[in-house]
Write a protein that holds these residues in place. Structure first.
Motif, PDB file in Angstrom:
ATOM      1  N   GLY A 127       0.797  -1.220   0.000  1.00 28.55           N
ATOM      2  CA  GLY A 127       0.000   0.000   0.000  1.00 28.55           C
ATOM      3  C   GLY A 127       0.829   1.269   0.000  1.00 28.55           C
ATOM      4  N   LEU A 128       2.093   1.173  -0.417  1.00 31.31           N
ATOM      5  CA  LEU A 128       2.992   2.330  -0.376  1.00 31.31           C
ATOM      6  C   LEU A 128       3.040   3.111  -1.686  1.00 31.31           C
ATOM      7  N   ALA A 129       2.251   2.692  -2.688  1.00 32.05           N
ATOM      8  CA  ALA A 129       2.361   3.282  -4.019  1.00 32.05           C
ATOM      9  C   ALA A 129       2.180   4.796  -3.987  1.00 32.05           C
ATOM     10  N   LYS A 130       1.079   5.250  -3.393  1.00 34.37           N
ATOM     11  CA  LYS A 130       0.786   6.682  -3.412  1.00 34.37           C
ATOM     12  C   LYS A 130       1.823   7.473  -2.617  1.00 34.37           C
TER      13      LYS A 130
ATOM     14  N   PHE B 229       2.289   5.746 -12.331  1.00 38.85           N
ATOM     15  CA  PHE B 229       1.391   6.211 -11.273  1.00 38.85           C
ATOM     16  C   PHE B 229       0.385   7.230 -11.798  1.00 38.85           C
ATOM     17  N   GLY B 230       0.797   8.026 -12.781  1.00 42.70           N
ATOM     18  CA  GLY B 230      -0.141   8.959 -13.384  1.00 42.70           C
ATOM     19  C   GLY B 230      -1.325   8.249 -14.007  1.00 42.70           C
ATOM     20  N   ASP B 231      -1.091   7.058 -14.551  1.00 43.98           N
ATOM     21  CA  ASP B 231      -2.184   6.271 -15.120  1.00 43.98           C
ATOM     22  C   ASP B 231      -3.161   5.812 -14.040  1.00 43.98           C
ATOM     23  N   LEU B 232      -2.644   5.527 -12.838  1.00 42.48           N
ATOM     24  CA  LEU B 232      -3.522   5.098 -11.745  1.00 42.48           C
ATOM     25  C   LEU B 232      -4.505   6.207 -11.364  1.00 42.48           C
TER      26      LEU B 232
ATOM     27  N   ASN C   2      -4.432  -3.102  -8.451  1.00 43.27           N
ATOM     28  CA  ASN C   2      -3.939  -2.871  -9.808  1.00 43.27           C
ATOM     29  C   ASN C   2      -2.421  -2.993  -9.857  1.00 43.27           C
ATOM     30  N   ASN C   3      -1.732  -2.435  -8.855  1.00 46.85           N
ATOM     31  CA  ASN C   3      -0.272  -2.538  -8.807  1.00 46.85           C
ATOM     32  C   ASN C   3       0.181  -3.986  -8.705  1.00 46.85           C
ATOM     33  N   ILE C   4      -0.520  -4.766  -7.915  1.00 50.35           N
ATOM     34  CA  ILE C   4      -0.144  -6.178  -7.762  1.00 50.35           C
ATOM     35  C   ILE C   4      -0.253  -6.898  -9.100  1.00 50.35           C
ATOM     36  N   ILE C   5      -1.363  -6.661  -9.823  1.00 52.90           N
ATOM     37  CA  ILE C   5      -1.554  -7.335 -11.113  1.00 52.90           C
ATOM     38  C   ILE C   5      -0.542  -6.837 -12.136  1.00 52.90           C
TER      39      ILE C   5
END
Length: 490
Positions: free
Chosen positions: A136-139, A281-284, A311-314
């Motif tokens: 959960g660190l993406a953002k 990340f911009g796409d997210l 989504n990041n995991i996939i």
């Protein structure tokens, strides 16, 4: 409207039925979602854009056409993971970052060294995305990156994309008239204010607009032979036979010819991985905005949400898998924004048009996957695949430069971004990140990690009042909507 399913019915306002599977929501065609024929047919047409990856694989990796097509097919299979594991998204390439990867790979000799560099990069990108998604660190990771660096990476990617087409001896020198005419049509359909007004009043023009680059590609199929720049397509009937054995035994790290890359390559590709993830990340952000807007239009008919971590995991699984089973240059991205827009627009029309957003995105990707196996479609577009790639890069360059400029919030941001972009193109991602970081520290000092919009612009003496309008929510949302609806090739 499709009559094919679903067997499991959704209650009004509830989540589409699924089978719990860890962090995923497993869904099966027809049983868990309705098969949407219009989206499937559109997928058959739009697979032509996906085939544009083949010339890259041939030019930069020396792959035979049949092996490159097999990689596209394998990538198409992994596209299906998103909708069937609970991610209501049409996945695609990380298009803005393709030029950055190509610049990096050009520093290695063609053959095994370049394959090793690609495998190490794609595997590391997959591991990085998977880790950030699982934790959960993406953002938080992207939030700490200064806007100047984000802007510079996007600007550099855009300029590099255009450079790939116009460099001496590249595609424009080989197909000047076809590219000029086709890109003229593409830009008119995608960005022209005149055409925007026309399509609002004419449904056929709206349909043409929704097809993105396909009209320009169909035009190229006709004009390229007439101008003598390419042969007429030799349309054949039958079905594509993937060359999985050749791919696995000659082009993967499991083969004796390629083998596994050295640890040093994972270290050298780390700056590029960070740069590509910032683009990713911009796409997210786009994906979340599109799905939230579509859900509101349905008045609570379906409880559908976008989970960036899932989504990041996939995305991580896809990149890791492709690095080992079929290394590719387009990378595995979280969203094909153009087709996500088109699918969401149909979803907004109500349950009669599309029962579930999952059904729409799944049916579309099932359509593209089917199209890869239909020889008439593959052979029809085969001669103009170099044109398809050139158009993709030019449109992407246009959009990346525009979005990159909008990322800059001050004159200083824009100045740093220009330097970062230049270094990125000339010396690669490692130098660009190092130079950009040093400049941000020198210029911003303790405000290096400023967090917009909490940053107090009144304390910034060089704040650009002409950019200030972007921070007004209404203005910013209008820009975001316009950008998303024009990402027809991503």
């Amino acid at each position: 409207m499709s009559l094919l399913g679903p067997v499991r019915k959704r209650k009004v306002g509830q989540v589409q039925p699924y089978i719990p599977f860890g962090p995923f929501q497993l869904r099966l065609p027809i049983y868990h979602y309705r098969f949407e024929i219009p989206d499937f047919i559109q997928g058959l047409l739009m697979c032509a854009v996906c085939l544009g990856a083949i010339p890259l694989l041939q030019e930069y990796l020396g792959m035979p056409f049949e092996v490159a097509l097999t990689i596209v097919i394998l990538n198409g299979f992994f596209y299906l993971l998103h909708s069937h594991l609970g991610d209501p998204i049409v996945p695609g390439w990380i298009t803005p970052a393709i030029p950055l990867l190509l610049i990096y790979l050009k520093t290695f000799p063609e053959g095994v060294p370049r394959m090793h560099a690609l495998i190490a990069f794609e595997l590391e990108l997959g591991l990085f995305a998977f880790f950030l998604g699982a934790t959960g660190l993406a953002k938080k990771f992207v939030d700490i990156v200064p806007d100047a660096l984000k802007s510079g990476i996007l600007l550099g990617a855009g300029i590099a994309a255009i450079k790939l087409v116009f460099d001496k001896g590249q595609r424009f020198d080989t197909y000047p008239w076809t590219i000029t005419i086709a890109i003229g049509l593409a830009f008119y359909l995608l960005f022209s204010n005149h055409f925007k007004k026309l399509r609002e009043d004419h449904k056929p023009l709206k349909f043409i607009s929704d097809l993105g680059l396909v009209p320009a590609l169909l035009l190229a199929i006709i004009i390229a032979p007439l101008l003598g720049e390419l042969p007429w397509p030799n349309v054949q009937w039958g079905f594509t036979v993937p060359q999985f054995y050749t791919l696995f035994t000659e082009w993967t790290p499991f083969s004796a010819r390629i083998g596994w890359p050295a640890l040093s390559l994972f270290v050298s590709s780390a700056p590029l991985v960070i740069s590509v993830y910032i683009v990713l990340f911009g796409d997210l952000i786009q994906a979340e905005a599109l799905i939230d807007e579509a859900r509101e239009f349905r008045n609570g008919d379906e409880n559908v949400h976008f989970d960036p971590n899932r989504n990041n995991i996939i995305v991580g699984i896809r990149n890791m898998s492709m690095s080992m089973l079929g290394p590719d240059l387009t990378m595995c991205g979280p969203i094909w924004a153009a087709m996500q827009v088109v699918t969401c627009e149909r979803y907004k029309q109500g349950p009669e048009a599309m029962d579930s957003l999952t059904g729409g995105v799944a049916s579309f990707r099932l359509g593209t996957f089917t199209g890869y196996f239909l020889t008439p479609i593959v052979t029809l577009v085969k001669p103009i695949l170099p044109i398809a790639l050139a158009l993709t890069m030019l449109v992407q360059g246009y959009v990346s430069v525009r979005v990159g400029v909008l990322k800059a919030r001050t004159f200083n941001d824009l100045g740093i971004a220009g330097i970062v972009a230049a270094v990125l193109i000339s010396r690669g991602a490692g130098y660009a990140l190092a130079v950009g970081t040093v400049l941000c520290v020198l210029i911003f000092g303790r405000d290096f990690f400023r967090n917009w919009p909490n940053y107090d612009k009144k304390k910034d003496p060089v704040f650009n009042s002409r950019i200030e309008a972007e921070e007004v929510p209404e203005f910013k949302s209008r820009i975001e909507v316009e950008e998303v609806t024009q990402f027809k090739n991503i």
